[in-house]
Motif scaffolding. Structure first.
Motif, mmCIF file in Angstrom:
data_model
loop_
_atom_site.group_PDB
_atom_site.id
_atom_site.type_symbol
_atom_site.label_atom_id
_atom_site.label_comp_id
_atom_site.label_asym_id
_atom_site.label_seq_id
_atom_site.Cartn_x
_atom_site.Cartn_y
_atom_site.Cartn_z
ATOM 1 N N ASP A 124 0.843 -1.190 0.000
ATOM 2 C CA ASP A 124 0.000 0.000 0.000
ATOM 3 C C ASP A 124 0.886 1.250 0.000
ATOM 4 O OD1 ASP A 124 -1.813 2.064 0.487
ATOM 5 O OD2 ASP A 124 -2.944 0.944 1.989
ATOM 6 N N GLU A 125 0.691 2.129 -0.990
ATOM 7 C CA GLU A 125 1.497 3.343 -1.099
ATOM 8 C C GLU A 125 1.319 4.258 0.109
ATOM 9 O OE1 GLU A 125 3.707 4.386 -3.295
ATOM 10 O OE2 GLU A 125 3.587 2.673 -4.651
ATOM 11 N N ALA A 126 0.259 4.051 0.890
ATOM 12 C CA ALA A 126 0.038 4.878 2.075
ATOM 13 C C ALA A 126 1.154 4.718 3.098
ATOM 14 C CB ALA A 126 -1.311 4.542 2.708
ATOM 15 N N TRP A 127 1.902 3.593 3.015
ATOM 16 C CA TRP A 127 3.021 3.408 3.935
ATOM 17 C C TRP A 127 4.160 4.377 3.640
ATOM 18 C CZ3 TRP A 127 2.618 1.378 8.422
ATOM 19 C CH2 TRP A 127 1.804 0.275 8.658
ATOM 20 N N TYR A 128 4.271 4.859 2.406
ATOM 21 C CA TYR A 128 5.383 5.738 2.049
ATOM 22 C C TYR A 128 5.316 7.023 2.887
ATOM 23 C CZ TYR A 128 8.729 8.433 -0.644
ATOM 24 O OH TYR A 128 9.815 9.201 -1.011
ATOM 25 N N GLY A 129 6.431 7.334 3.559
ATOM 26 C CA GLY A 129 6.508 8.520 4.407
ATOM 27 C C GLY A 129 5.967 8.336 5.808
ATOM 28 N N ALA A 130 5.440 7.145 6.122
ATOM 29 C CA ALA A 130 4.859 6.908 7.448
ATOM 30 C C ALA A 130 5.944 6.675 8.486
ATOM 31 C CB ALA A 130 3.921 5.709 7.411
ATOM 32 N N ARG A 131 5.705 7.177 9.693
ATOM 33 C CA ARG A 131 6.564 6.859 10.838
ATOM 34 C C ARG A 131 6.149 5.502 11.369
ATOM 35 N NH1 ARG A 131 5.816 9.322 15.192
ATOM 36 N NH2 ARG A 131 7.904 8.997 16.022
ATOM 37 N N VAL A 132 7.119 4.609 11.527
ATOM 38 C CA VAL A 132 6.781 3.222 11.848
ATOM 39 C C VAL A 132 7.804 2.614 12.798
ATOM 40 C CG1 VAL A 132 5.634 2.784 9.631
ATOM 41 C CG2 VAL A 132 8.100 2.357 9.851
ATOM 42 N N THR A 133 7.394 1.516 13.399
ATOM 43 C CA THR A 133 8.282 0.545 14.005
ATOM 44 C C THR A 133 7.839 -0.811 13.463
ATOM 45 O OG1 THR A 133 9.263 -0.276 16.067
ATOM 46 C CG2 THR A 133 6.893 0.164 16.086
ATOM 47 N N GLY A 134 8.500 -1.883 13.899
ATOM 48 C CA GLY A 134 8.122 -3.162 13.324
ATOM 49 C C GLY A 134 8.448 -4.332 14.219
ATOM 50 N N ASP A 135 7.863 -5.468 13.889
ATOM 51 C CA ASP A 135 8.048 -6.700 14.644
ATOM 52 C C ASP A 135 9.446 -7.253 14.388
ATOM 53 O OD1 ASP A 135 7.612 -8.996 16.126
ATOM 54 O OD2 ASP A 135 5.735 -9.514 15.107
ATOM 55 N N THR A 136 10.033 -7.824 15.425
ATOM 56 C CA THR A 136 11.321 -8.511 15.298
ATOM 57 C C THR A 136 11.134 -9.905 14.718
ATOM 58 O OG1 THR A 136 12.238 -7.318 17.183
ATOM 59 C CG2 THR A 136 13.293 -9.404 16.612
ATOM 60 N N MET A 137 10.026 -10.556 15.074
ATOM 61 C CA MET A 137 9.783 -11.947 14.704
ATOM 62 C C MET A 137 9.108 -12.011 13.340
ATOM 63 S SD MET A 137 11.091 -13.335 17.279
ATOM 64 C CE MET A 137 11.072 -13.917 18.960
ATOM 65 N N LEU A 138 9.825 -12.507 12.347
ATOM 66 C CA LEU A 138 9.345 -12.525 10.974
ATOM 67 C C LEU A 138 9.087 -13.964 10.550
ATOM 68 C CD1 LEU A 138 11.915 -9.952 9.547
ATOM 69 C CD2 LEU A 138 9.698 -9.492 10.637
ATOM 70 N N GLY A 139 7.852 -14.419 10.734
ATOM 71 C CA GLY A 139 7.484 -15.784 10.391
ATOM 72 C C GLY A 139 7.382 -15.983 8.891
ATOM 73 N N CYS A 140 7.296 -17.242 8.483
ATOM 74 C CA CYS A 140 7.229 -17.562 7.051
ATOM 75 C C CYS A 140 5.900 -17.136 6.447
ATOM 76 C CB CYS A 140 7.469 -19.057 6.836
ATOM 77 S SG CYS A 140 6.085 -20.117 7.368
ATOM 78 N N GLY A 141 4.855 -17.049 7.277
ATOM 79 C CA GLY A 141 3.551 -16.591 6.810
ATOM 80 C C GLY A 141 2.647 -17.678 6.278
ATOM 81 N N SER A 142 3.151 -18.883 6.091
ATOM 82 C CA SER A 142 2.328 -19.918 5.464
ATOM 83 C C SER A 142 2.182 -21.197 6.281
ATOM 84 C CB SER A 142 2.911 -20.284 4.095
ATOM 85 O OG SER A 142 4.246 -20.738 4.206
#
Length: 338
Positions: free
Chosen positions: A82-100
């Motif tokens: 989503d282009e709305a993320w561009y320029g957003a102030r963010v943090t993020g999760d450390t744990m990056l699962g495979c998703g499936s």
């Protein structure tokens, strides 16, 4: 010529330096974030010394790029994001699962067998000018959460999960063992939940800060509490604490373990069973990130005092080695823009 940026690289135990590395390019579903703040934590120090158990388990390997407590601004987005993320102030999760896998589909990506842990196991971390992360791992930061608090969301998420596992609330008494960053944040979250919170520490250096965050009593190991609690949260890295903590849990109460010791810890399961107690382990901040941001954003928890020292990326190696001074109980933050 390939664009380059700066990143801290731990080349081997006790050896780290800032190097020029390629600027990340986001693939589909990924974003690049310009890093504003990164916290140095105990895990980073153990990565630097090579003492983190993950090395013995083959999960972490040198060279590696640390940094998992971070915030910044999205500067590039990959296909499908989503282009709305561009320029957003963010943090993020450390744990990056495979998703499936089955665990990820059940919402337990933080224990995915094939997960990456940002800055710890195989995914380059945020002690750099920029960091590449999956868009699905992002959490937006409101304007009321400044960069200092933004880089404290990850430890805050861990603390929130520990407090939720302790079922902290009105009428309940909670003992927090170990007033490090996560322990002090646990004090704050438990206090605003309405619990009476006590702290057990090795010394008195963090008494004032613990009191400011809501601790009613501050005990030291030389004079421990004699009463018991509805819940005890072990935030230490001491293998002897869990067995001692169990003796401080009321029958029917809860013991929450979030600290990791370098050697095995032991508890007597007969005490656990005969006391009809619940023991809970907490790994990662994932489910606690959004609640931590909400508590910071509306002012219920003000974490800023926990990060009093801010230095540039050129001092990150010195910070990992313990050569940057900070007040007891506070965290060193790195700002790559300095």
């Amino acid at each position: 010529m390939t664009d380059a940026m700066r990143a801290l690289v731990i080349e081997g135990a006790g050896s780290a330096r800032v190097q020029a590395v390629d600027v990340p390019v986001p693939a589909a579903g990924q974003v690049v974030v310009d890093v504003h703040r990164v916290g140095i934590c105990g895990t980073d120090a153990e990565l630097f010394t090579g003492e983190l158990p993950y090395f013995a388990q083959g999960k972490s390997r040198f060279p590696l790029r640390p940094g998992h407590e971070w915030c910044g601004v999205v500067s590039a987005v990959g296909a499908g994001v989503d282009e709305a993320w561009y320029g957003a102030r963010v943090t993020g999760d450390t744990m990056l699962g495979c998703g499936s896998c089955r665990r990820c589909r059940a919402g337990n990506g933080h224990v995915c067998a094939d997960r990456h842990e940002l800055g710890i196991t195989g995914w380059p971390g945020a002690l750099a000018d920029k960091v590449l992360v999956p868009a699905a791992s992002l959490h937006a930061l409101p304007d009321t959460v400044d960069d200092r608090a933004g880089a404290l969301v990850e430890p805050g998420g861990n603390a929130y999960r520990a407090v939720a596992a302790a079922q902290a609330g009105p009428g309940r008494r909670v003992l927090v063992c170990g007033p490090g960053t996560i322990g002090l944040l646990a004090v704050a979250f438990a206090s605003v939940a309405g619990a009476e919170v006590h702290v057990l520490a090795l010394d008195s250096r963090r008494r004032e800060l613990a009191g400011k965050l809501g601790a009613r009593r501050y005990w030291m190991a030389t004079d421990p509490p004699r009463d018991t609690y509805d819940a005890v949260i072990d935030c230490t890295g001491d293998e002897d604490v869990p067995s001692a903590a169990l003796a401080l849990v009321d029958p029917g109460g809860r013991m929450v373990c979030i600290g990791l010791s370098p050697r095995p810890s032991h508890i007597d399961t007969r005490d656990l069973t005969l006391g009809d107690m619940t023991a809970v382990g907490i790994l990662g901040a994932s489910a606690g990130l959004a609640p931590a941001i909400a508590h910071y954003g509306d002012g219920r928890v003000a974490p800023g005092d926990l990060a009093a020292v801010v230095v540039g990326l050129d001092q990150a190696a010195a910070a990992l080695a313990g050569h940057v001074d900070a007040e007891p109980g506070t965290k060193i933050h790195i700002d790559p823009r300095l």
